[in-house]
Design a protein around this motif. Structure first.
Motif, PDB file in Angstrom:
ATOM      1  N   ARG A  15       1.825  -3.418   9.743  1.00  0.00           N
ATOM      2  CA  ARG A  15       1.889  -1.986  10.022  1.00  0.00           C
ATOM      3  C   ARG A  15       2.247  -1.766  11.483  1.00  0.00           C
ATOM      4  N   LYS A  41       0.003   2.491  16.034  1.00  0.00           N
ATOM      5  CA  LYS A  41      -0.093   3.891  15.642  1.00  0.00           C
ATOM      6  C   LYS A  41       1.290   4.516  15.689  1.00  0.00           C
ATOM      7  N   ARG A  81       0.831  -1.200   0.000  1.00  0.00           N
ATOM      8  CA  ARG A  81       0.000   0.000   0.000  1.00  0.00           C
ATOM      9  C   ARG A  81       0.865   1.250   0.000  1.00  0.00           C
ATOM     10  N   THR A  82       0.225   2.356  -0.341  1.00  0.00           N
ATOM     11  CA  THR A  82       0.813   3.686  -0.216  1.00  0.00           C
ATOM     12  C   THR A  82      -0.197   4.537   0.530  1.00  0.00           C
ATOM     13  N   SER A  83       0.237   5.707   0.979  1.00  0.00           N
ATOM     14  CA  SER A  83      -0.690   6.577   1.702  1.00  0.00           C
ATOM     15  C   SER A  83      -1.570   7.377   0.748  1.00  0.00           C
ATOM     16  N   THR A  84      -1.035   7.718  -0.428  1.00  0.00           N
ATOM     17  CA  THR A  84      -1.798   8.465  -1.432  1.00  0.00           C
ATOM     18  C   THR A  84      -1.374   7.991  -2.827  1.00  0.00           C
ATOM     19  N   LEU A  99      -5.189  -0.969  -1.099  1.00  0.00           N
ATOM     20  CA  LEU A  99      -5.252   0.359  -0.473  1.00  0.00           C
ATOM     21  C   LEU A  99      -6.433   0.488   0.477  1.00  0.00           C
ATOM     22  N   ALA A 154       2.110   9.260  -3.734  1.00  0.00           N
ATOM     23  CA  ALA A 154       3.145   9.012  -2.731  1.00  0.00           C
ATOM     24  C   ALA A 154       4.443   8.562  -3.388  1.00  0.00           C
ATOM     25  N   THR A 169       6.620   6.907  -1.473  1.00  0.00           N
ATOM     26  CA  THR A 169       6.982   5.737  -0.686  1.00  0.00           C
ATOM     27  C   THR A 169       5.772   4.809  -0.564  1.00  0.00           C
ATOM     28  N   GLY A 170       6.064   3.571  -0.252  1.00  0.00           N
ATOM     29  CA  GLY A 170       5.016   2.586  -0.013  1.00  0.00           C
ATOM     30  C   GLY A 170       5.582   1.491   0.875  1.00  0.00           C
ATOM     31  N   HIS A 188       2.971  11.040  12.937  1.00  0.00           N
ATOM     32  CA  HIS A 188       3.446  11.523  11.639  1.00  0.00           C
ATOM     33  C   HIS A 188       4.699  12.349  11.814  1.00  0.00           C
ATOM     34  N   LYS A 210      -7.595  -2.053   6.322  1.00  0.00           N
ATOM     35  CA  LYS A 210      -7.464  -1.220   7.522  1.00  0.00           C
ATOM     36  C   LYS A 210      -6.312  -1.742   8.386  1.00  0.00           C
TER      37      LYS A 210
END
Length: 160
Positions: free
Chosen positions: A101, A150, A32-35, A141, A38, A40-41, A153, A144
């Motif tokens: 994650r 967590k 996945r990537t954040s956007t 993507l 992005a 990075t992934g 950022h 969850k």
């Protein structure tokens, strides 16, 4: 009836089959990537070892300029930081590495293309004894994150 839903279902079923190389098997990989834009992934998976102890020492993929093994560690201030693990990860005999994650993962740095939902990312895991294990990693993507993982950022760094 559209052929696309059947094709997507058949592809998903095919990708659910684990990758095997000797005593090493990879289950439930996803990237996945954040956007969409992005740079990075990351990729996550479970790596099972049915043989003697080994070490995951590297990773490659054509989708990024650099691909590294990363993990998260809490610093002295209690902030989680992402770090590059140059020595790799211990692969216990008859054991498993969970890449998820907030923990160990494959990091794609300098993506050479965007990663879209349902794309396939070729990844090569490099083990000290078992050698190379090729894995086709589907991009998901929509998955969850697990609860309890967590990271603040802006608290990412490379190096160990």
């Amino acid at each position: 009836m559209s052929v696309r839903p059947l094709l997507v279902a058949a592809t998903a079923a095919f990708l659910a089959v684990p990758a095997f190389a000797g005593e090493i098997s990879v289950m439930d990989p996803y990237a996945r990537t954040s956007t969409m834009k992005a740079q990075t992934g990351a990729a996550f998976m479970m790596i099972h070892n049915k043989g003697d102890a080994d070490r995951l020492i590297g990773v490659t993929s054509p989708v990024a300029e650099r691909v590294e093994l990363h993990t998260h560690k809490e610093n002295a201030q209690g902030v989680m930081q992402m770090i590059h693990v140059e020595e790799g990860f211990e692969m216990p005999a008859d054991g498993m590495i969970v890449m998820e994650r907030g923990g160990h993962h494959v990091m794609f740095l300098g993506l050479t293309r965007s990663l879209k939902q349902d794309d396939i990312v070729p990844v090569t895991l490099i083990f000290e004894k078992a050698g190379e294990v090729n894995v086709d990693v589907p991009v998901d993507l929509e998955r969850k994150p697990q609860e309890g993982h967590k990271m603040q950022h802006g608290q990412m760094k490379s190096g160990g």
